[in-house]
Design a protein around this motif. Structure first.
Motif, PDB file in Angstrom:
ATOM      1  N   LEU A  78      34.464-118.255  -1.132  1.00 25.92           N
ATOM      2  CA  LEU A  78      34.188-119.178  -2.246  1.00 25.92           C
ATOM      3  C   LEU A  78      35.405-120.077  -2.411  1.00 25.92           C
ATOM      4  O   LEU A  78      36.531-119.604  -2.530  1.00 25.92           O
ATOM      5  CB  LEU A  78      33.933-118.392  -3.531  1.00 25.92           C
ATOM      6  N   HIS A  79      35.176-121.347  -2.399  1.00 28.87           N
ATOM      7  CA  HIS A  79      36.229-122.350  -2.507  1.00 28.87           C
ATOM      8  C   HIS A  79      36.984-122.161  -3.822  1.00 28.87           C
ATOM      9  O   HIS A  79      36.372-122.117  -4.883  1.00 28.87           O
ATOM     10  CB  HIS A  79      35.555-123.729  -2.484  1.00 28.87           C
ATOM     11  N   PRO A  80      38.326-121.999  -3.770  1.00 28.20           N
ATOM     12  CA  PRO A  80      39.067-121.692  -4.996  1.00 28.20           C
ATOM     13  C   PRO A  80      39.019-122.796  -6.049  1.00 28.20           C
ATOM     14  O   PRO A  80      39.166-122.507  -7.238  1.00 28.20           O
ATOM     15  CB  PRO A  80      40.487-121.454  -4.509  1.00 28.20           C
ATOM     16  N   GLU A 106      35.387-110.657   1.152  1.00 25.77           N
ATOM     17  CA  GLU A 106      35.756-111.921   1.797  1.00 25.77           C
ATOM     18  C   GLU A 106      37.239-111.894   2.151  1.00 25.77           C
ATOM     19  O   GLU A 106      38.013-111.155   1.550  1.00 25.77           O
ATOM     20  CB  GLU A 106      35.397-113.131   0.919  1.00 25.77           C
ATOM     21  N   PRO A 107      37.642-112.698   3.147  1.00 29.33           N
ATOM     22  CA  PRO A 107      39.053-112.729   3.522  1.00 29.33           C
ATOM     23  C   PRO A 107      39.917-113.211   2.360  1.00 29.33           C
ATOM     24  O   PRO A 107      39.500-114.088   1.596  1.00 29.33           O
ATOM     25  CB  PRO A 107      39.099-113.744   4.666  1.00 29.33           C
ATOM     26  N   VAL A 108      41.093-112.617   2.218  1.00 31.38           N
ATOM     27  CA  VAL A 108      42.064-113.078   1.229  1.00 31.38           C
ATOM     28  C   VAL A 108      42.640-114.386   1.755  1.00 31.38           C
ATOM     29  O   VAL A 108      43.040-114.465   2.917  1.00 31.38           O
ATOM     30  CB  VAL A 108      43.194-112.029   1.075  1.00 31.38           C
ATOM     31  N   LEU A 109      42.666-115.403   0.907  1.00 27.34           N
ATOM     32  CA  LEU A 109      43.213-116.693   1.344  1.00 27.34           C
ATOM     33  C   LEU A 109      44.728-116.628   1.304  1.00 27.34           C
ATOM     34  O   LEU A 109      45.319-116.388   0.265  1.00 27.34           O
ATOM     35  CB  LEU A 109      42.713-117.821   0.429  1.00 27.34           C
ATOM     36  N   GLN A 110      45.363-116.784   2.472  1.00 28.68           N
ATOM     37  CA  GLN A 110      46.826-116.778   2.503  1.00 28.68           C
ATOM     38  C   GLN A 110      47.308-117.877   3.440  1.00 28.68           C
ATOM     39  O   GLN A 110      48.127-117.645   4.302  1.00 28.68           O
ATOM     40  CB  GLN A 110      47.409-115.442   2.990  1.00 28.68           C
TER      41      GLN A 110
END
Ligand SMILES: Nc1ncnc2c1ncn2[C@@H]1O[C@H](COP(=O)(O)OP(=O)(O)OP(=O)(O)O)[C@@H](O)[C@H]1O
Ligand SMILES: [Mg+2]
Length: 198
Positions: A78-80, A106-110
């Motif tokens: 989901l787009h932050p 979902e993948p953690v956004l880093q």
């Protein structure tokens, strides 16, 4: 008479969730067998898919197969900022994961490199109902429709092939389609491949 979207969604979701673990496993294996020899799958290197939720057909045999073939997988996130859109981030064996607001992993956004939706080769998307002419009904959030709306505007431009994954019983003779619904190029089920566009 066509049932309204809400009733249809509820009925199919109930049936999907009531499948046993064994039925799900068999369906997932059949789906993988049906898709693996398809040209659209064989030609694709950058493939987005999903982790199953709510009885959706399981993608784990496909994930294994893609990794053994050296294909790069992506998962929607989901787009932050633009909450109603999906980002696609690489999904590897060591990707850190978390549950989003829908409790979906979902993948953690880093800061990993994202891939724009138009630069994917193949998108394997979940759905609640489909029709053999490419109609797709999702969970009602409009996420996939918004993320791939460019396919409606520029049909001639190359974009990813959009293939729905489903249990064969999710097929409907007709679906009430809205102007924003992005049609599928095909659907793969545990029984067969429905090829819609050429
Ligand atoms: N391209 C778009 N731009 C703006 N709003 C959109 C767009 N596509 C869909 N929507 C909105 O999203 C809402 C949900 O759409 P719809 O019922 O088709 O969801 P869905 O296809 O079931 O969901 P999903 O795409 O997440 O699987 C609609 O009310 C619609 O107004
Ligand atoms: Mg839709």
């Amino acid at each position: 008479m066509m049932q309204d979207r809400k009733t249809l969604r509820r009925q199919i979701r109930l049936r999907r969730r009531s499948l046993t673990a064994r039925q799900q496993r068999h369906a997932a294996q059949s789906l993988c067998r049906n898709l693996r020899s398809h040209l659209w799958f064989r030609q694709a290197q950058h493939i987005a898919l999903y982790l199953p939720n709510d009885g959706e057909i399981d993608t784990s045999p496909l994930i294994k197969l893609c990794r053994s073939l050296g294909k790069q997988l992506y998962l929607p996130v989901l787009h932050p900022i633009r909450h109603n859109r999906l980002w696609f981030t690489p999904y590897d064996t060591d990707t850190p994961m978390r549950r989003n607001c829908y409790r979906i992993l979902e993948p953690v956004l880093q800061g990993q490199p994202r891939r724009p939706a138009h630069a994917l080769d193949l998108v394997l998307m979940p759905l609640v109902a489909f029709s053999a002419d490419g109609g797709r009904m999702g969970m009602g959030g409009g996420y996939y429709d918004r993320s791939f709306a460019f396919k409606l505007r520029a049909k001639a431009l190359k974009g990813p092939r959009l293939i729905g994954l489903a249990h064969d019983f999710q097929r409907q003779p007709q679906l009430p389609l809205e102007p924003w619904d992005v049609p599928l190029d095909g659907v793969a089920t545990d029984s067969r491949i429905y090829r819609i566009s050429c």
